[in-house]
Design a protein around this motif. Sequence first.
Motif, PDB file in Angstrom:
ATOM      1  N   LEU A 231       0.828  -1.206   0.000  1.00 28.60           N
ATOM      2  CA  LEU A 231       0.000   0.000   0.000  1.00 28.60           C
ATOM      3  C   LEU A 231       0.859   1.252   0.000  1.00 28.60           C
ATOM      4  CD1 LEU A 231      -1.333   0.944   3.499  1.00 28.60           C
ATOM      5  CD2 LEU A 231       0.172  -1.027   3.204  1.00 28.60           C
ATOM      6  N   GLY A 232       0.229   2.379  -0.208  1.00 31.92           N
ATOM      7  CA  GLY A 232       0.915   3.665  -0.182  1.00 31.92           C
ATOM      8  C   GLY A 232      -0.090   4.796  -0.131  1.00 31.92           C
ATOM      9  N   ASN A 233       0.421   6.020  -0.057  1.00 31.89           N
ATOM     10  CA  ASN A 233      -0.422   7.221   0.018  1.00 31.89           C
ATOM     11  C   ASN A 233      -1.516   7.057   1.067  1.00 31.89           C
ATOM     12  OD1 ASN A 233      -1.223   9.806  -0.706  1.00 31.89           O
ATOM     13  ND2 ASN A 233      -2.577   9.109  -2.348  1.00 31.89           N
ATOM     14  N   ASN A 234      -1.101   6.598   2.239  1.00 29.11           N
ATOM     15  CA  ASN A 234      -2.050   6.264   3.301  1.00 29.11           C
ATOM     16  C   ASN A 234      -2.238   7.408   4.282  1.00 29.11           C
ATOM     17  OD1 ASN A 234       0.802   5.255   4.064  1.00 29.11           O
ATOM     18  ND2 ASN A 234      -0.238   5.536   6.056  1.00 29.11           N
ATOM     19  N   SER A 235      -3.380   7.391   4.973  1.00 31.57           N
ATOM     20  CA  SER A 235      -3.647   8.348   6.045  1.00 31.57           C
ATOM     21  C   SER A 235      -2.943   7.909   7.319  1.00 31.57           C
ATOM     22  CB  SER A 235      -5.154   8.446   6.288  1.00 31.57           C
ATOM     23  OG  SER A 235      -5.672   7.179   6.666  1.00 31.57           O
ATOM     24  N   LYS A 252      -0.910  -1.549  12.261  1.00 28.30           N
ATOM     25  CA  LYS A 252      -1.226  -0.131  12.116  1.00 28.30           C
ATOM     26  C   LYS A 252      -0.020   0.629  11.588  1.00 28.30           C
ATOM     27  CE  LYS A 252      -1.562   2.739  15.675  1.00 28.30           C
ATOM     28  NZ  LYS A 252      -2.083   3.453  16.873  1.00 28.30           N
ATOM     29  N   ILE A 253      -0.279   1.597  10.709  1.00 24.30           N
ATOM     30  CA  ILE A 253       0.754   2.515  10.225  1.00 24.30           C
ATOM     31  C   ILE A 253       0.436   3.882  10.821  1.00 24.30           C
ATOM     32  CG2 ILE A 253       1.821   3.581   8.217  1.00 24.30           C
ATOM     33  CD1 ILE A 253       1.062   1.154   6.607  1.00 24.30           C
ATOM     34  N   SER A 254       1.284   4.360  11.695  1.00 25.97           N
ATOM     35  CA  SER A 254       0.980   5.571  12.457  1.00 25.97           C
ATOM     36  C   SER A 254       1.058   6.838  11.610  1.00 25.97           C
ATOM     37  CB  SER A 254       1.936   5.692  13.654  1.00 25.97           C
ATOM     38  OG  SER A 254       1.798   4.584  14.514  1.00 25.97           O
ATOM     39  N   GLU A 255       2.073   6.911  10.756  1.00 27.93           N
ATOM     40  CA  GLU A 255       2.308   8.157  10.015  1.00 27.93           C
ATOM     41  C   GLU A 255       1.753   8.077   8.600  1.00 27.93           C
ATOM     42  OE1 GLU A 255       6.401   9.194  10.077  1.00 27.93           O
ATOM     43  OE2 GLU A 255       6.528   9.289  12.267  1.00 27.93           O
ATOM     44  N   ALA A 256       1.189   9.190   8.150  1.00 29.43           N
ATOM     45  CA  ALA A 256       0.725   9.291   6.779  1.00 29.43           C
ATOM     46  C   ALA A 256       1.931   9.412   5.845  1.00 29.43           C
ATOM     47  CB  ALA A 256      -0.202  10.493   6.611  1.00 29.43           C
ATOM     48  N   GLY A 257       1.776   8.978   4.605  1.00 30.73           N
ATOM     49  CA  GLY A 257       2.891   9.086   3.667  1.00 30.73           C
ATOM     50  C   GLY A 257       2.540   8.552   2.295  1.00 30.73           C
ATOM     51  N   LEU A 258       3.265   9.042   1.278  1.00 31.08           N
ATOM     52  CA  LEU A 258       3.019   8.658  -0.099  1.00 31.08           C
ATOM     53  C   LEU A 258       3.763   7.384  -0.487  1.00 31.08           C
ATOM     54  CD1 LEU A 258       1.585   9.708  -2.720  1.00 31.08           C
ATOM     55  CD2 LEU A 258       3.760  10.811  -3.312  1.00 31.08           C
ATOM     56  N   ASP A 259       4.890   7.113   0.172  1.00 28.61           N
ATOM     57  CA  ASP A 259       5.764   6.011  -0.248  1.00 28.61           C
ATOM     58  C   ASP A 259       5.126   4.634  -0.030  1.00 28.61           C
ATOM     59  OD1 ASP A 259       7.622   7.872  -0.941  1.00 28.61           O
ATOM     60  OD2 ASP A 259       8.830   7.649   0.882  1.00 28.61           O
ATOM     61  N   SER A 315       7.834   5.343 -11.792  1.00 27.08           N
ATOM     62  CA  SER A 315       9.045   4.510 -11.707  1.00 27.08           C
ATOM     63  C   SER A 315       9.516   4.334 -10.266  1.00 27.08           C
ATOM     64  CB  SER A 315      10.162   5.128 -12.548  1.00 27.08           C
ATOM     65  OG  SER A 315      10.480   6.426 -12.107  1.00 27.08           O
ATOM     66  N   ARG A 316       9.366   5.364  -9.444  1.00 29.72           N
ATOM     67  CA  ARG A 316       9.818   5.253  -8.051  1.00 29.72           C
ATOM     68  C   ARG A 316       9.000   4.205  -7.304  1.00 29.72           C
ATOM     69  NH1 ARG A 316       9.783  10.170  -3.557  1.00 29.72           N
ATOM     70  NH2 ARG A 316      10.606   8.925  -1.823  1.00 29.72           N
ATOM     71  N   LEU A 317       7.676   4.244  -7.487  1.00 27.48           N
ATOM     72  CA  LEU A 317       6.804   3.262  -6.836  1.00 27.48           C
ATOM     73  C   LEU A 317       7.073   1.857  -7.378  1.00 27.48           C
ATOM     74  CD1 LEU A 317       4.379   2.353  -5.130  1.00 27.48           C
ATOM     75  CD2 LEU A 317       2.899   3.046  -7.031  1.00 27.48           C
ATOM     76  N   LEU A 318       7.210   1.730  -8.696  1.00 30.31           N
ATOM     77  CA  LEU A 318       7.402   0.425  -9.303  1.00 30.31           C
ATOM     78  C   LEU A 318       8.730  -0.193  -8.869  1.00 30.31           C
ATOM     79  CD1 LEU A 318       5.655  -1.303 -11.104  1.00 30.31           C
ATOM     80  CD2 LEU A 318       6.810  -0.351 -13.108  1.00 30.31           C
ATOM     81  N   HIS A 319       9.778   0.610  -8.816  1.00 30.39           N
ATOM     82  CA  HIS A 319      11.078   0.115  -8.361  1.00 30.39           C
ATOM     83  C   HIS A 319      10.989  -0.380  -6.915  1.00 30.39           C
ATOM     84  CE1 HIS A 319      15.363  -0.116  -7.528  1.00 30.39           C
ATOM     85  NE2 HIS A 319      15.186   0.697  -6.502  1.00 30.39           N
TER      86      HIS A 319
END
Length: 535
Positions: A231-235, A252-259, A315-319
């Motif tokens: 997953l990515g770009n999560n709240s 649980k993922i505490s911090e939001a982030g795009l990666d 490309s960054r996500l796919l890599h």
Amino acid sequence: MSVRKILFFILFVLALLAMIGYFFPKEGMRLGSVKLNFRSTSDLFAPQKQPTTAPDPEEQLAMMAESFLKEKLEALADSIDYYEQFFRESPVRIHFPANDPSILDGFFATLDSCRAQNRVVRVLHYGDSQIEQDRLSATLRDGLQKIAGGMGVGLIPAVQPIPSRTLRQDYEGNIRRYLLYGPSGLRAPHRRYGPMAAVCEVDNYAYLIVNALKRQDSDISNHFTRIRLLLGNNSADFKATIELKDRYETRKISEAGLDLKVISWELNRPENSFSMFLNGTAEIYGILLDGNSGVAVDNIPMRGSSGNLFTGIDSRLLHAAFQAMDVQLFLLEFGGNRMPSIRSQEDIDSYVNVIGRQIRYLKTLVPGAQVLFIGPADMSCSVDGVMQTYPLLEELIEGLKKVVLENGAAFWDLYQVMGGRNSMINWVNTQPPLAAPDYIHFTLKGADKIADLLNENIALCYTNYKFRNKHNLNDSSRLKLSSIELGYSDYAEEFEQLIRENLSPGDSLPEDLDSESVLNEFLELLHKNTERKQE
């Protein structure tokens, strides 16, 4: 209206059609992108053209399978000469750049070490609708997992509307699916599609249900001991909970982030079903169902795609995804969807150049990973009222082979393996059918037979890799073992297994297995039993 007038009207229409047929250009007429054809009077009265005959599908498959059996036996006797001949001449062979199969050595090395390293290595099988329902991929998965171990069906989407032979999935909640292929209305407003060229966006809540189906010929592919969520770009405070019978485990993922993030669950025992609750906002790129080690083969069908979409994914996500998944081999099976729109050599050149760019892109994202391109199968359409192979299909396949090899990838000529020109017609008409009445897609039975041949091919390449390693051969050296006893002693276990698989119930193996005469007796015994089975 009187009978005379009706007869006169019919004759007038026939005369008018005959006149149009006489003056209409034989090569047809184009109106924009549409080509118009009209049957001439000579076509109507001339004998109907018969398409070029192709071999019987069962005979063709038996011939392809027999070539593997022959190579196995002869390789035991006369060493690497037979491998070289196979890779150079066999119609069922995988084509390698410079006929050098060692480009797969790195992949085979990872297969040999993955269990000891407690590592799951991946093969991503991308294709069009030809591989939907886990066709081909499921059989390839079984074959590779026999070599390197492993379990599970591999990478799956969060939402799968197309039925599969290996999984049943359902969902509810606020989840929207975007695709980089198919109708343009399914495109996302960004390029973060992930490794399946698809993304499911969860808004606040979603509930996923996954049930792996047991296949008759496989005991392990429907079970898994590890679940991973990509997953990515999560709240912030995004939660994922799996339900295994009456047991719940939450991450649980505490911090939001795009990666890209990977959430993992290690199971106490093999399972074949689970449910997953998702709370929060996130982009879901896929779910991995694997064992703790071995090889995974992922089925990624893209209905309507021509394989020209990888450069459209971030490309960054796919890599990051390929790295997290430990991808070692790409299987690309495309070209069929492009064929109907091919009108000229210029169209072919344009398409194959795009495919070359996709291969270079994937190799850049995963240095060291290899690419095996599976060319289009035979496809039939009506040409002058006769079903036959698509015009320019053979030229397209040659163009694809050329650009694939030029970009350091391997190529498997599925068209040639089927029997070449007009073979699809026979695959449709044989009983039971090996291909669908659309003259494009395989049936499950036909797909399994094709996958069996590819499995044999990969297994032969793997055996060749082990042989060269055992005798310290590099890709340019040659070792000629003229002694049949030496060949047998090197491969005694493999040879005995091969013989046992082909023995009839009343036959047995002699105890003395180390002389040339006994070995020759085995060959005769195998030949006799093979003939008996064919009868």
